[in-house]
Design an enzyme around this catalytic site. Sequence first.
Site, PDB file in Angstrom:
ATOM      1  N   TYR A   1     -12.761  -4.850  24.799  1.00 61.73           N
ATOM      2  CA  TYR A   1     -12.676  -5.557  23.610  1.00 61.73           C
ATOM      3  C   TYR A   1     -14.056  -5.895  23.131  1.00 61.73           C
ATOM      4  CZ  TYR A   1     -11.523  -9.949  21.159  1.00 61.73           C
ATOM      5  OH  TYR A   1     -11.341 -10.824  20.289  1.00 61.73           O
TER       6      TYR A   1
ATOM      7  N   VAL B   1      -1.733  -0.680  12.763  1.00 63.87           N
ATOM      8  CA  VAL B   1      -2.747  -0.421  11.996  1.00 63.87           C
ATOM      9  C   VAL B   1      -3.727   0.569  12.516  1.00 63.87           C
ATOM     10  CG1 VAL B   1      -2.690  -2.498  10.482  1.00 63.87           C
ATOM     11  CG2 VAL B   1      -4.212  -2.415  12.385  1.00 63.87           C
TER      12      VAL B   1
END
Length: 311
Positions: free
Chosen positions: A146, A58
């Site tokens: 992250y 994605v």
Amino acid sequence: MARVVVTGGAGFLGSHLCEALLDRGDEVVALDNLLTGDVANIEHLFARPGFTFVRHDVSTFIWVPGPVDAVLHFASPASPRDYLEMPIQTLKVGSLGTHNSLGLAKAKGARFLLASTSEVYGDPQVHPQHESYWGHVNPVGPRGVYDEAKRFAEAMTMAYHRYHGLDVRIVRIFNTYGPRMRVDDGRVVSNFLVQALQGKPLTVYGDGSQTRSFCYVDDEIRGVLDLLDSDVTGPVNIGNPDEYTVRELAELVLEVTGSSSEIVHEPLPADDPAQRRPDITLARTALGWRPEVDLREGLARTADWFRRTLG
Ligand code: UDP
């Protein structure tokens, strides 16, 4: 009934989410590039009506034919070990992947839900963490890949909401555990359970005084769906506020598994948060959600699953 796209649909949380959506009668299109996800997590769903799986990254343009009512963006490496090994992919899926998922939701007139994280609070200086806390993140540290990707993802989601009027939800997920965690994902619950079941030493990083608050996966998924179905934009913390030191977790794992493994200490990773506990006042009052499975019960269920997986 709705038609829902789940990115990261073959992952730990994504696969449970797909299953919960099918259980309530929704159609599900799961997208996953299988970087950290695994087809084994969703094999049992292939025979179910309304389930489709597409192998797709994605972080590149997404197109799903037909109507879509909701896009749930769960794709990302999520264990510290994984995102330290795949820093660029982690940054890409949190930034480009979020942008593409938002673009899909906008094109389809769909609701968008972002799986964000307690890591947006970094190594928090406010305890417990309320949604109004802005966090304490080291942008150039190893965990920054992250944390900052998810912080960008939240900002991007709110920009689509404010600028394009997109209907969005943001959930901040705290440490979650349960069946389908990878044996080698490196997270504390999977590490300790696997070590205990194999009679190997439990590896406590640092002195084990750092705390975490562990939510059983079924509770977490129920909270995510409660948020999806609500009219609350968020961000909303969904996590179990029962806080344990890592040392206490190790002892509980030994007790629940009946293992006689010893506990050993290894170096604490860089920027490892010293404490973490969600303030869930908003989830309780706005969604009527609270966790139901305590740590002992959840660990027992997860241990059963690891026993079967390890054969
Ligand atoms: N940890 C540990 N032993 C392990 C794995 C992790 O002591 O084998 C510690 C880690 O340093 C952290 C906590 O357990 O303080 C939770 O780590 P995890 O990787 O599960 O997730 P985090 O909350 O750090 O994202």
